[in-house]
Design an enzyme around this catalytic site. Structure first.
Site, PDB file in Angstrom:
ATOM      1  N   LYS A   1      91.205  54.162  78.664  1.00  0.00           N
ATOM      2  CA  LYS A   1      92.263  53.345  78.072  1.00  0.00           C
ATOM      3  C   LYS A   1      92.271  53.434  76.546  1.00  0.00           C
ATOM      4  O   LYS A   1      93.273  53.100  75.911  1.00  0.00           O
ATOM      5  CB  LYS A   1      92.095  51.889  78.497  1.00  0.00           C
ATOM      6  CG  LYS A   1      92.278  51.633  79.989  1.00  0.00           C
ATOM      7  CD  LYS A   1      93.722  51.753  80.415  1.00  0.00           C
ATOM      8  CE  LYS A   1      93.910  51.293  81.851  1.00  0.00           C
ATOM      9  NZ  LYS A   1      95.318  51.319  82.282  1.00  0.00           N
TER      10      LYS A   1
ATOM     11  N   ASP B   1      94.315  44.114  83.464  1.00  0.00           N
ATOM     12  CA  ASP B   1      93.234  43.915  84.427  1.00  0.00           C
ATOM     13  C   ASP B   1      91.880  43.988  83.732  1.00  0.00           C
ATOM     14  O   ASP B   1      90.857  43.745  84.360  1.00  0.00           O
ATOM     15  CB  ASP B   1      93.296  44.992  85.517  1.00  0.00           C
ATOM     16  CG  ASP B   1      94.369  44.709  86.562  1.00  0.00           C
ATOM     17  OD1 ASP B   1      94.438  43.574  87.031  1.00  0.00           O
ATOM     18  OD2 ASP B   1      95.134  45.634  86.888  1.00  0.00           O
TER      19      ASP B   1
END
Length: 407
Positions: A76, A121
């Protein structure tokens, strides 16, 4: 469960998609991010696991280890930060901002009153919070009920304001959009929705760098043939898969490798999208140990790239993922131990399931000549969860890896 994608084609990368995402922009994104102190120097490792390949009866299993991409512990770090950089460039087009200086905090005075927000998340929010802190803007992160307190603390450590809701991931996306409208903030999300595409495109574009690095590491600078016959890709909302598919589809056209998307059985939004032939919602509880893949609705923008390129969609159980975590952590005489988190091991879990199903392996073309690329998308980003599932700490596995590499 596995299904063949009836829409999958073998053709050149469509011009329509090239206008949205392309190799040049992916390479540019990585070049800009290389100035960020939260990225490691050089590409992440590409490990060959010959003992595992022999057990699975394939020619080669290659694992791209994204756990060491950044201190953030996941892939990410390539998405949210570059999306934030490009958002600021669009916000102040007349300032002629240097992207490298921006990511190093060189425009902190300019962006000090600028606020970004996102649902997460865990890993996306952590990467956005870290980038916002370095750049000098404010950050708000919306967490749903199933995000662990451990992941919350990791995000808050970068100075982000945390907003908790009782619902699931998709409801947290809605809440982030509502708060942005109410407060004049900017959403930096990795999933698209009606009227919101630019930022998710930039997030996905950043992930294409993984494919570019893997090709360079496989020493195929000029070859017209992919070094990989099959690529297992984690599902989620589809962003990672779209970024990698885009890069390799443009590079190899009709000769692209076969793409198989893997997701939790209870968070099967991409599997359902293939069934319905449009971006769809999951049919399960969306509560999986694979926290990064526990998404209930496919990103419509990501689906544009997946609907004709992914050859097969499959679902796996939480137990399959945990078994794969153990396999990677254990290593062997010829296989380096790898710290792979719950979502990171999903690709191997899918491959292992397929090799137990002779009919499915045959349909997919998996055999003793197959060269399979896996992307371990995260390390022990939730250390307590990793310890509980593997029975050994991420630090301990990393120490064994260091000894294996140094022998």
């Amino acid at each position: 469960m596995i299904i063949a994608n009836q829409n999958a084609t073998r053709k050149s990368y469509p011009a329509e998609l090239h206008q949205i995402m392309n190799i040049a922009a992916a390479d540019e994104s990585l070049a800009w991010l290389s100035a960020w102190d939260q990225l490691g120097d050089g590409p992440t490792p590409l490990y060959s696991l010959p003992d595992l390949a022999a057990r699975l009866d394939v020619s080669q299993v290659l694992v791209k280890d994204e756990s060491v991409r950044s201190p953030l512990g996941s892939f990410k770090a390539l998405g949210a930060p570059i999306a934030l950089v490009r958002l600021i460039l669009r916000r102040w087009p007349d300032r002629k901002i240097d992207p490298r200086a921006l990511i190093q905090g060189g425009y902190a005075d300019l962006v000090s009153k600028f606020t970004v927000i996102s649902a997460t998340d865990g890993n996306h929010g952590r990467a956005l919070a870290a980038a916002a802190k370095t750049i000098g803007c404010a950050c708000v992160i919306v967490l749903h009920a199933n995000v662990s307190r451990e992941r919350e603390a990791a995000i808050a450590a970068y100075g982000a304001k945390i907003v908790r809701i009782r619902g699931n991931y998709d409801e947290s996306v809605e809440e982030a959009a509502r708060l942005a409208t109410e407060n004049g903030w900017e959403v930096v999300s990795d999933t698209s929705y009606e009227g919101y595409h630019d930022v998710p495109r930039d997030v996905m574009q950043g992930y294409g760098a993984i494919a570019g690095e893997a090709l360079a590491q496989a020493s195929v600078d000029t070859s017209d043939q992919s070094p990989f016959t099959h690529i297992m890709l984690q599902g989620g909302v589809g962003g990672l898969a779209a970024g990698v598919v885009s890069y390799l589809w443009e590079r190899y056209g009709a000769d692209r490798p076969k793409f198989i998307v893997v997701e939790p059985v209870q968070a099967d939004c991409l599997f359902q999208s293939a069934m319905q032939r449009c971006a769809s919602k999951a049919t399960g509880s969306v509560d999986s140990v694979m926290a990064g893949l526990a998404c209930g609705e496919a990103s419509p923008l990501a689906w544009k790239f997946l609907e004709e390129s992914v050859d097969f969609f499959m679902t796996i159980s939480d137990d399959d993922a945990v078994t794969a975590m153990h396999t990677l952590a254990r290593g062997s005489e010829r296989d380096v131990p790898i710290v792979s988190g719950e979502s990171g091991a999903a690709g191997l879990a899918g491959l292992a399931v397929l090799r137990k199903l002779e009919a499915d392996s045959g349909e997919i073309g998996l055999d003793s000549n197959s060269r399979v690329l896996l992307i371990s998308t995260e390390g022990a980003t939730a250390p307590e969860v990793y310890m509980q599932l593997v029975g050994e700490s991420g630090e301990s596995v990393a120490a064994r890896q260091a000894r294996w590499l140094g022998r």
